[in-house]
Write a protein that holds these residues in place. Sequence first.
Motif, PDB file in Angstrom:
ATOM      1  N   GLY A  14      82.712  44.737  17.841  1.00 30.43           N
ATOM      2  CA  GLY A  14      82.668  43.717  18.872  1.00 30.43           C
ATOM      3  C   GLY A  14      81.888  43.475  19.662  1.00 30.43           C
ATOM      4  N   LYS A  15      81.762  42.608  20.653  1.00 34.75           N
ATOM      5  CA  LYS A  15      80.689  42.353  21.567  1.00 34.75           C
ATOM      6  C   LYS A  15      81.064  42.060  23.130  1.00 34.75           C
ATOM      7  CE  LYS A  15      80.873  37.885  23.552  1.00 34.75           C
ATOM      8  NZ  LYS A  15      82.396  37.986  23.458  1.00 34.75           N
ATOM      9  N   VAL A  16      80.264  42.416  23.898  1.00 32.91           N
ATOM     10  CA  VAL A  16      80.451  42.528  25.254  1.00 32.91           C
ATOM     11  C   VAL A  16      79.212  41.542  25.852  1.00 32.91           C
ATOM     12  CG1 VAL A  16      79.479  44.693  25.817  1.00 32.91           C
ATOM     13  CG2 VAL A  16      81.240  43.570  27.573  1.00 32.91           C
ATOM     14  N   ILE A  17      79.433  40.874  26.971  1.00 35.77           N
ATOM     15  CA  ILE A  17      78.459  39.990  27.675  1.00 35.77           C
ATOM     16  C   ILE A  17      78.143  41.006  28.926  1.00 35.77           C
ATOM     17  CG2 ILE A  17      77.749  38.349  29.133  1.00 35.77           C
ATOM     18  CD1 ILE A  17      78.271  37.298  26.302  1.00 35.77           C
ATOM     19  N   LEU A  18      77.092  41.363  28.810  1.00 33.30           N
ATOM     20  CA  LEU A  18      76.386  42.416  29.918  1.00 33.30           C
ATOM     21  C   LEU A  18      76.118  41.703  31.054  1.00 33.30           C
ATOM     22  CD1 LEU A  18      73.689  44.846  28.396  1.00 33.30           C
ATOM     23  CD2 LEU A  18      76.022  45.550  29.784  1.00 33.30           C
ATOM     24  N   PHE A  19      75.269  40.222  31.168  1.00 30.78           N
ATOM     25  CA  PHE A  19      74.880  39.633  32.214  1.00 30.78           C
ATOM     26  C   PHE A  19      74.870  38.315  31.626  1.00 30.78           C
ATOM     27  CE2 PHE A  19      72.873  43.844  32.715  1.00 30.78           C
ATOM     28  CZ  PHE A  19      73.651  44.302  34.057  1.00 30.78           C
ATOM     29  N   GLY A  20      74.876  37.328  32.783  1.00 27.88           N
ATOM     30  CA  GLY A  20      74.760  35.788  32.475  1.00 27.88           C
ATOM     31  C   GLY A  20      76.024  34.907  32.154  1.00 27.88           C
ATOM     32  N   HIS A  26      74.899  26.676  31.844  1.00 29.18           N
ATOM     33  CA  HIS A  26      73.793  25.784  32.408  1.00 29.18           C
ATOM     34  C   HIS A  26      72.312  26.215  32.095  1.00 29.18           C
ATOM     35  CE1 HIS A  26      77.196  24.242  34.760  1.00 29.18           C
ATOM     36  NE2 HIS A  26      77.740  25.311  34.676  1.00 29.18           N
ATOM     37  N   LYS A  27      72.143  26.698  30.930  1.00 28.08           N
ATOM     38  CA  LYS A  27      70.789  27.071  30.239  1.00 28.08           C
ATOM     39  C   LYS A  27      70.076  28.111  31.019  1.00 28.08           C
ATOM     40  CE  LYS A  27      70.439  22.692  28.126  1.00 28.08           C
ATOM     41  NZ  LYS A  27      69.472  21.344  27.807  1.00 28.08           N
ATOM     42  N   LYS A  28      70.964  29.173  31.489  1.00 29.65           N
ATOM     43  CA  LYS A  28      70.366  30.378  32.032  1.00 29.65           C
ATOM     44  C   LYS A  28      70.526  31.463  31.207  1.00 29.65           C
ATOM     45  CE  LYS A  28      69.956  28.022  35.930  1.00 29.65           C
ATOM     46  NZ  LYS A  28      68.455  27.486  36.461  1.00 29.65           N
ATOM     47  N   LEU A  29      69.556  32.418  31.365  1.00 32.30           N
ATOM     48  CA  LEU A  29      69.431  33.463  30.492  1.00 32.30           C
ATOM     49  C   LEU A  29      70.533  34.648  30.625  1.00 32.30           C
ATOM     50  CD1 LEU A  29      67.468  34.696  28.159  1.00 32.30           C
ATOM     51  CD2 LEU A  29      66.962  36.460  30.046  1.00 32.30           C
ATOM     52  N   ALA A  30      71.270  34.911  29.205  1.00 31.30           N
ATOM     53  CA  ALA A  30      72.326  35.922  29.171  1.00 31.30           C
ATOM     54  C   ALA A  30      72.007  37.007  28.151  1.00 31.30           C
ATOM     55  CB  ALA A  30      73.695  35.194  28.621  1.00 31.30           C
ATOM     56  N   VAL A  31      72.623  38.169  28.526  1.00 30.99           N
ATOM     57  CA  VAL A  31      72.375  39.182  27.613  1.00 30.99           C
ATOM     58  C   VAL A  31      73.715  39.877  27.163  1.00 30.99           C
ATOM     59  CG1 VAL A  31      71.772  41.475  27.431  1.00 30.99           C
ATOM     60  CG2 VAL A  31      70.376  40.217  28.842  1.00 30.99           C
ATOM     61  N   ALA A  32      74.001  40.086  25.793  1.00 30.29           N
ATOM     62  CA  ALA A  32      75.213  40.571  25.174  1.00 30.29           C
ATOM     63  C   ALA A  32      74.700  41.608  24.077  1.00 30.29           C
ATOM     64  CB  ALA A  32      75.761  39.328  24.310  1.00 30.29           C
ATOM     65  N   PRO A 261      71.165  28.170  43.311  1.00 24.80           N
ATOM     66  CA  PRO A 261      70.643  29.336  43.697  1.00 24.80           C
ATOM     67  C   PRO A 261      71.212  30.428  43.113  1.00 24.80           C
ATOM     68  CG  PRO A 261      70.666  27.984  45.652  1.00 24.80           C
ATOM     69  CD  PRO A 261      71.308  27.292  44.656  1.00 24.80           C
ATOM     70  N   ILE A 262      72.567  30.315  43.095  1.00 21.70           N
ATOM     71  CA  ILE A 262      73.602  31.457  42.579  1.00 21.70           C
ATOM     72  C   ILE A 262      73.287  31.628  41.027  1.00 21.70           C
ATOM     73  CG2 ILE A 262      75.715  32.097  41.965  1.00 21.70           C
ATOM     74  CD1 ILE A 262      76.598  30.797  44.557  1.00 21.70           C
ATOM     75  N   LEU A 263      73.370  30.387  40.374  1.00 25.84           N
ATOM     76  CA  LEU A 263      72.863  30.268  38.909  1.00 25.84           C
ATOM     77  C   LEU A 263      71.515  30.873  38.642  1.00 25.84           C
ATOM     78  CD1 LEU A 263      74.466  26.928  37.790  1.00 25.84           C
ATOM     79  CD2 LEU A 263      75.505  29.247  37.579  1.00 25.84           C
ATOM     80  N   GLU A 264      70.520  30.539  39.397  1.00 24.62           N
ATOM     81  CA  GLU A 264      69.280  31.099  39.134  1.00 24.62           C
ATOM     82  C   GLU A 264      68.954  32.501  39.348  1.00 24.62           C
ATOM     83  OE1 GLU A 264      65.539  30.354  38.191  1.00 24.62           O
ATOM     84  OE2 GLU A 264      66.906  28.724  38.254  1.00 24.62           O
ATOM     85  N   SER A 265      69.916  32.963  40.385  1.00 24.50           N
ATOM     86  CA  SER A 265      69.846  34.317  40.733  1.00 24.50           C
ATOM     87  C   SER A 265      70.576  35.325  39.449  1.00 24.50           C
ATOM     88  CB  SER A 265      70.650  34.708  42.051  1.00 24.50           C
ATOM     89  OG  SER A 265      70.025  34.221  43.030  1.00 24.50           O
ATOM     90  N   ILE A 266      71.608  34.731  38.877  1.00 25.53           N
ATOM     91  CA  ILE A 266      72.200  35.342  37.435  1.00 25.53           C
ATOM     92  C   ILE A 266      71.015  35.298  36.565  1.00 25.53           C
ATOM     93  CG2 ILE A 266      74.076  34.958  35.871  1.00 25.53           C
ATOM     94  CD1 ILE A 266      75.874  33.949  37.895  1.00 25.53           C
ATOM     95  N   ASN A 268      67.884  35.581  36.859  1.00 23.13           N
ATOM     96  CA  ASN A 268      66.945  36.432  37.411  1.00 23.13           C
ATOM     97  C   ASN A 268      67.338  37.854  36.977  1.00 23.13           C
ATOM     98  OD1 ASN A 268      64.734  34.956  38.079  1.00 23.13           O
ATOM     99  ND2 ASN A 268      65.765  34.618  39.936  1.00 23.13           N
ATOM    100  N   ILE A 269      68.643  37.996  37.046  1.00 23.22           N
ATOM    101  CA  ILE A 269      69.482  39.396  36.724  1.00 23.22           C
ATOM    102  C   ILE A 269      69.279  39.465  35.422  1.00 23.22           C
ATOM    103  CG2 ILE A 269      71.570  40.336  36.613  1.00 23.22           C
ATOM    104  CD1 ILE A 269      72.470  39.565  39.233  1.00 23.22           C
ATOM    105  N   SER A 270      69.633  38.609  34.430  1.00 22.60           N
ATOM    106  CA  SER A 270      69.396  38.898  33.050  1.00 22.60           C
ATOM    107  C   SER A 270      68.114  39.147  32.643  1.00 22.60           C
ATOM    108  CB  SER A 270      70.073  37.618  32.319  1.00 22.60           C
ATOM    109  OG  SER A 270      71.109  37.305  32.369  1.00 22.60           O
ATOM    110  N   LEU A 271      66.943  38.471  33.077  1.00 18.78           N
ATOM    111  CA  LEU A 271      65.682  38.782  33.040  1.00 18.78           C
ATOM    112  C   LEU A 271      65.244  40.158  33.478  1.00 18.78           C
ATOM    113  CD1 LEU A 271      64.079  35.538  34.277  1.00 18.78           C
ATOM    114  CD2 LEU A 271      63.882  36.265  31.966  1.00 18.78           C
ATOM    115  N   ARG A 272      65.875  40.724  34.589  1.00 21.31           N
ATOM    116  CA  ARG A 272      65.589  42.022  34.969  1.00 21.31           C
ATOM    117  C   ARG A 272      66.236  42.840  33.975  1.00 21.31           C
ATOM    118  NH1 ARG A 272      63.030  44.078  39.920  1.00 21.31           N
ATOM    119  NH2 ARG A 272      63.092  46.620  39.569  1.00 21.31           N
TER     120      ARG A 272
END
Length: 399
Positions: A14-20, A26-32, A261-266, A268-272
């Motif tokens: 299966g899979k899980v979304i870690l961040f994002g 809204h075209k921000k980065l996510a990690v799965a 800014p909240i979406l931008e912070s998320i 940045n969390i994925s990038l980090r």
Amino acid sequence: MTQGIKRALISAPGKVILFGEHAVVHKKLAVAASLGLRTYLHLEENDTGKCRLHLPDVDIDLTWALSDLTLDVDRVTLETGHPMDIPEEIKKQFEKWMGVTQREAQRQAVLAFLYLFFVLKTDKPTSFGFTISTRSTLPVGAGLGSSASFATCISTALLVLFHHIPVGFAQSEKRESHLDTVNRYAYKAEQVIHGNPSGLDNSVCTFGGALSFRRGERFVPLEGFQSLQLLLTNTKVPRSTSALVAGVTAKKEKYPQVIDPILESIDNISLRCCEAFKRSNKDSLAEELEDLVDMNHCLLHALGVSHGSLEKVRSVTGEYGVKTKLTGAGGGGCALSIIRDDVNVETTNLVAQKLAAEGFDCYRTSLGGSGVNAVVLDNSLDQAWLMSADRETLEMHAT
């Protein structure tokens, strides 16, 4: 299957979304990442001239004579377009074969199988027959990729059965090419089930490991990724993904100076997160991921996609210093908790017991397991073992 190979066990994670979550819309980065929880498929070739599809997780047990499974359309025509844009007369024929499938999960599973069967089937003797049985350790409808895991197993089984890939594809020199083939057809099955999926879930279920992704761009394997221990909690609270996504979009349109800014912070969390794995410092990785988990959840809460049940999970795990965030759409569904190496089994068990007392289901599993795999089964094994074996037995035969 290859001559002499009559039975195989196929499995996919299966899979899980870690961040994002939500920000990715809204075209921000996510990690799965893939999970240790898997779907298992038993494939048996026989000489009955019949096809049996046995899916106990969704109460399906259908048998067809292969001579009856014919369509007045060639596989190229069927495969070229979107799976749900097939001619109306073909849809009606599919409905006829689907039998009594009242629940949506039943209809989707059988329809995905029938579609792939006609896309991948080749001419075989009339005496040819087969049985496909599945069992999953993934909860259905919890946002953990159960449908994509099923789609990956079904596509692999039919690709092996009709000689498009060898049963030992995962260990072959052409492994990547074969995995690309599996992924392509798993995505087709996901289109049957979901209409317009991103392709993320089936990619994680096929290749395993972890991926970063941004809408409209290629998925990128996470450099330096390390497996982690997780506690997954299914609140069993139903939710509408589309309604939750629409709610965030409405907030963004109404309060752009706040929500952007909240979406931008998320983002940045994925990038980090990606940077943390690249550094490969295991001692600091868990601590940093815990911080990111905490911040990501709070930002998602600000977007309005948390739920009282998810906050309860955070409260219970927080008493023991375990960091938790929602995963997926939110509004109920599942939460993930990072289990550091220094958290002992007794503590984890106690947390799980307290969560169970709240009516939740808990799963201790790993993050970043292997992708789809297939192995030949010893003919001395009775097929019934698939339905009765525990998870450890299944995993032993699937690796």
